[in-house]
Design an enzyme around this catalytic site. Structure first.
Site, short mmCIF file in Angstrom:
data_model
loop_
_atom_site.label_atom_id
_atom_site.label_comp_id
_atom_site.label_asym_id
_atom_site.label_seq_id
_atom_site.Cartn_x
_atom_site.Cartn_y
_atom_site.Cartn_z
N PHE A 278 0.85 -1.18 0.00
CA PHE A 278 0.00 0.00 0.00
C PHE A 278 0.89 1.24 0.00
CE2 PHE A 278 -4.52 0.95 0.61
CZ PHE A 278 -5.07 -0.26 0.28
N GLN B 207 -8.00 14.79 3.11
CA GLN B 207 -7.31 13.99 2.10
C GLN B 207 -8.15 13.73 0.85
OE1 GLN B 207 -6.45 9.48 2.60
NE2 GLN B 207 -4.47 10.50 2.68
N HIS C 5 -8.21 11.21 -2.18
CA HIS C 5 -7.67 9.93 -2.63
C HIS C 5 -7.47 10.03 -4.14
CE1 HIS C 5 -7.41 5.68 -3.53
NE2 HIS C 5 -7.44 5.37 -2.25
N LEU D 46 -14.83 4.95 -4.72
CA LEU D 46 -13.41 4.66 -4.54
C LEU D 46 -12.94 3.44 -5.31
CD1 LEU D 46 -11.12 5.85 -2.77
CD2 LEU D 46 -11.38 3.80 -1.40
N GLU E 11 -6.55 1.73 -3.31
CA GLU E 11 -5.12 1.78 -3.57
C GLU E 11 -4.57 0.36 -3.72
OE1 GLU E 11 -3.51 4.84 -1.05
OE2 GLU E 11 -1.81 3.54 -0.66
N ARG F 61 -0.77 9.31 -0.73
CA ARG F 61 -1.90 9.80 -1.52
C ARG F 61 -1.82 11.27 -1.88
NH1 ARG F 61 -6.47 6.52 1.91
NH2 ARG F 61 -5.89 4.50 0.98
N HIS G 140 -11.84 12.15 0.46
CA HIS G 140 -11.86 10.82 1.04
C HIS G 140 -11.80 10.78 2.56
CE1 HIS G 140 -11.28 6.53 1.11
NE2 HIS G 140 -10.11 6.63 1.71
N ARG H 121 -2.94 10.99 5.79
CA ARG H 121 -3.01 9.62 6.30
C ARG H 121 -2.51 8.63 5.27
NH1 ARG H 121 -6.52 5.37 5.63
NH2 ARG H 121 -8.30 6.52 4.79
C1 FAD Z 1 -14.97 3.83 0.20
C2 FAD Z 1 -13.99 3.85 1.33
C3 FAD Z 1 -12.99 2.91 1.42
C4 FAD Z 1 -12.07 2.92 2.48
N1 FAD Z 1 -11.09 1.97 2.53
C5 FAD Z 1 -10.23 1.96 3.58
C6 FAD Z 1 -9.25 0.94 3.73
O1 FAD Z 1 -9.16 0.01 2.93
N2 FAD Z 1 -8.41 0.98 4.79
C7 FAD Z 1 -8.50 1.98 5.71
O2 FAD Z 1 -7.72 1.96 6.66
N3 FAD Z 1 -9.43 2.94 5.62
C8 FAD Z 1 -10.30 2.95 4.59
N4 FAD Z 1 -11.25 3.94 4.50
C9 FAD Z 1 -11.42 4.87 5.62
C10 FAD Z 1 -12.14 4.18 6.74
O3 FAD Z 1 -13.01 3.20 6.24
C11 FAD Z 1 -12.95 5.15 7.59
O4 FAD Z 1 -12.15 6.22 7.98
C12 FAD Z 1 -13.46 4.44 8.84
O5 FAD Z 1 -14.14 3.26 8.49
C13 FAD Z 1 -14.35 5.31 9.70
O6 FAD Z 1 -14.83 4.51 10.76
P1 FAD Z 1 -15.56 5.12 12.00
O7 FAD Z 1 -15.83 4.01 12.95
O8 FAD Z 1 -14.82 6.29 12.49
O9 FAD Z 1 -16.93 5.69 11.39
P2 FAD Z 1 -18.02 5.05 10.40
O10 FAD Z 1 -17.73 3.67 10.02
O11 FAD Z 1 -18.22 6.06 9.32
O12 FAD Z 1 -19.31 5.02 11.30
C14 FAD Z 1 -19.92 6.21 11.78
C15 FAD Z 1 -21.06 5.81 12.69
O13 FAD Z 1 -21.56 6.96 13.33
C16 FAD Z 1 -22.95 6.97 13.28
N5 FAD Z 1 -23.38 8.37 13.31
C17 FAD Z 1 -22.91 9.41 12.61
N6 FAD Z 1 -23.56 10.54 12.94
C18 FAD Z 1 -24.46 10.19 13.89
C19 FAD Z 1 -25.45 10.91 14.64
N7 FAD Z 1 -25.65 12.21 14.48
N8 FAD Z 1 -26.20 10.22 15.51
C20 FAD Z 1 -26.05 8.88 15.69
N9 FAD Z 1 -25.14 8.17 15.01
C21 FAD Z 1 -24.35 8.82 14.13
C22 FAD Z 1 -23.30 6.25 12.00
O14 FAD Z 1 -24.59 5.69 12.07
C23 FAD Z 1 -22.23 5.17 11.95
O15 FAD Z 1 -22.64 4.03 12.67
C24 FAD Z 1 -12.17 3.93 3.46
C25 FAD Z 1 -13.19 4.87 3.39
C26 FAD Z 1 -14.08 4.84 2.33
C27 FAD Z 1 -15.14 5.93 2.28
#
Ligand code: FAD
Length: 575
Positions: free
Chosen positions: A115, A235, A237, A247, A250, A281, A351, A391
């Site tokens: 990566f 960031q 991507h 997306l 990578e 990135r 991203h 990142r």
């Molecule tokens: C398409 C894509 C691919 C990616 N691929 C990778 C990868 O391969 N490797 C990597 O390291 N990172 C990757 N990332 C980044 C990574 O996936 C995210 O940064 C990470 O998953 C975020 O996780 P989180 O637990 O912080 O939030 P999330 O998984 O976004 O969850 C947010 C939670 O908060 C809740 N929420 C939000 N607002 C409220 C509210 N007002 N009230 C109640 N609940 C709320 C939602 O319901 C949800 O459950 C990727 C991101 C994307 C978009």
């Protein structure tokens, strides 16, 4: 209605679920989520999770920590990066033991892929560090953690949208939520409140982020007077599907995919001679935008929406369909392109938020001089800071499981001794009245404001930035925030009123857009994902510091916090 728990976690992505799993060992724990848990954006993560297991190449957590610091253009807090890299190894094995179906090497070990920015021996060559489950790594993490939480009797409040945090001075006391199914307001009181609400890519027009990624947590806390850290670092991507932003991981380049310009040239040879397409990135996104601006994009007309090609066809059909099956499906569905045969048209896509709610390494929300008692944050909405100015790929999933877990552990200990806070008698009243007003009186539709905000942020606070454009962005976003006061719903129903939800989310995005544009305007240097045409150099003498932005009405007051550079001396970045 009022609910009482020891710990309330807002968000059911990877960070929230891991914290809930740990906290529920001692605490009566609730998870409040606006989405059904397994629909959280973590489920969209494709490429993998970085950990120096050394299953394919020799590897070492120290190299992982160094790559993280260098990748973040030295704005990373270095001890936090050490913790990230050291604890990643055990965290991945814990996930494996809890049932996560990783892809395997022929000997049956967890397989690893290359990566961007992840190297052997402090930058010598790319290393295989990303542990993955085909291109569905995040989905597998969510499924695994959700099952474990159910087993641990975590209480889930699904489709509850948090609208307000209740603070008693610097002590967290509760949250106010809007239940989507009924339109009712519920108040939650808890000894510990944690935000794990994910990112806010929806402020930009072209983004890889899901519709729900609207930055609710950071925006609510900003309105409660808590400063946000390093918000100028967003960031892009390099490889989103052209025009849509969906997306393309990578991991495609990790498996050997190559970026090409309109004459078929592998242009990364000119920008990053050692790591080529696997440079970090920010560098690859800038390289693509420079190719486009200099007329070597596919159309060659120097417009911001021109694109380049990502070619994986030389890898062969078998490898493409074994290693990136979902990507192949997206390309066929949205573009009628089969990546086993043709190159994929790509452009940079908004991203990941490097900045967010400031925390220490135990997930406690804090500034240089204040720890907010009982208030925690982890995951993309938080800033530890382990990503600094940029990142590295795979490090967000690591961040979720390492710091989500650490926050959960801290909460489990904290609630054993902390008393229940008291809530004001009128908790929830303001939210109830606000939503009633949104529904009862007539006003403007939010749609046009949403679109204008995304256009402004994309064109004026994008990959390349300059002072005149960012000044315009700040003024224009502030004007949209004024107009927002007149926005109302067109449909006043009680049940599943998505319009109310949409308006609350837009308010959060507008506030965070303002903070992002204002902090970007303020930082007169280029570093990582923040690249200024008028200040092209990194300026360590004046800017090796985190920015801490406090929202005050239409103004953003900016202070600073020192960066922990105790392990590696900042050096110029070459790849
Ligand atoms: C398409 C894509 C691919 C990616 N691929 C990778 C990868 O391969 N490797 C990597 O390291 N990172 C990757 N990332 C980044 C990574 O996936 C995210 O940064 C990470 O998953 C975020 O996780 P989180 O637990 O912080 O939030 P999330 O998984 O976004 O969850 C947010 C939670 O908060 C809740 N929420 C939000 N607002 C409220 C509210 N007002 N009230 C109640 N609940 C709320 C939602 O319901 C949800 O459950 C990727 C991101 C994307 C978009």
């Amino acid at each position: 209605m009022t609910h009482e728990f020891d710990a309330v976690i807002v968000g059911a992505g990877g960070a929230g679920l891991y914290a809930a799993l740990e906290a529920s060992k001692t605490a009566r724990t609730a998870v409040v989520s606006k989405l059904y848990p397994t629909r959280s954006h973590t489920g969209a993560a494709q490429g993998g999770i970085g950990a120096a297991l050394g299953n394919v190449d020799e590897d070492n957590p120290e190299w992982h920590a160094f790559d993280t610091v260098k990748g973040g253009d030295y704005l990373v807090d270095q001890n936090a990066a050490r913790i990230l890299a050291d604890e990643a190894v055990q965290a991945v094995y814990d996930l494996e033991n809890r049932g996560l179906p990783f892809s395997r090497t022929p000997e049956g070990k967890i397989d690893q892929r290359r990566f961007g920015g992840h190297t052997r021996n402090f930058g010598e060559a790319p290393v295989h560090r990303s542990c993955y489950a085909a291109d569905r790594t995040g989905n597998m993490i969510l499924q695994t953690l959700y099952q474990q939480c159910i087993k641990n009797d975590v209480h889930f409040f699904d489709e509850f949208h948090v609208v307000e945090v209740i603070m008693d001075g610097t002590r967290a006391a509760g949250i106010v939520t809007f239940e989507l199914a009924t339109g009712e307001i519920h108040v939650f009181k808890a000894k510990a409140i944690m935000f794990a609400t994910g990112g806010f890519g929806r402020m930009f027009k072209i983004t890889s982020n899901a519709h729900a990624n609207t930055g609710d947590g950071p925006a609510l806390l900003a309105r409660a007077g808590i400063p946000l850290e390093d918000m100028e670092f967003y960031q892009f991507h390099p490889t989103g599907i052209r025009g849509m932003g969906i997306l393309i991981t990578e991991g495609v380049r990790g498996e050997g995919g190559i970026l090409k310009n309109r004459s078929g040239e592998r242009f990364m040879e000119r920008y990053a001679p050692t790591l080529l397409d696997l440079a970090p990135r920010d560098m690859v996104s800038r390289a693509i935008m420079t190719e486009i601006q200099e007329g070597r994009g596919m159309r060659g007309d120097r417009q911001i929406d021109d694109w380049v090609m990502l070619d994986a066809s030389h890898l062969g059909r078998e490898k493409v369909y074994a290693k990136i099956p979902d990507i192949a499906d997206f390309c066929k569905t949205y573009l009628a392109v089969d990546p086993a045969e043709q190159p994929m048209p790509v452009q940079p896509t908004a991203h990941y938020a490097m900045g967010g709610i400031p925390t220490n390494v135990d997930g406690q929300v804090c500034t240089a001089d204040t720890v907010y008692e009982g208030l925690y944050a982890a995951g993309e909405c938080a800033c530890v800071s382990v990503h600094g100015a940029n990142r590295l790929g795979t490090n967000s999933l690591v961040d979720l499981i390492v710091f989500g877990r650490r926050a959960g552990k801290h909460i489990a200990e904290f609630v054993r001794h902390a008393p229940q806070p008291t809530l004001p008698a009128d908790a929830g009243k303001a939210a109830r009245e606000r939503i009633a007003t949104l529904k009862k009186t007539r006003g403007a539709h939010p749609g046009p404001l949403y679109k204008q905000m995304q256009d402004i942020m994309m064109s004026k606070v994008g990959v390349y930035r300059n002072e005149p454009q960012m000044k315009e962005a700040v003024a224009e976003i502030n004007a949209l925030r004024q107009e927002f006061a007149n926005v109302r719903v067109q449909d006043g129903s009680e049940n599943y009123n998505q319009e109310v939800l949409g308006i609350l989310e837009l308010e959060n995005l507008l506030d965070l857009s303002l903070v992002t544009a204002a902090t970007a305007l303020n930082r007169t240097e280029s570093r990582g994902g923040h690249s200024r045409e008028d200040y092209p150099e990194r300026d360590d003498a004046n800017w090796l510091k985190h920015s801490m932005a406090t929202l005050r009405g239409g103004d953003v007051a900016i202070g600073y916090k020192a960066v922990d550079t105790s392990i590696w001396e900042p050096k110029p970045r070459t790849y």
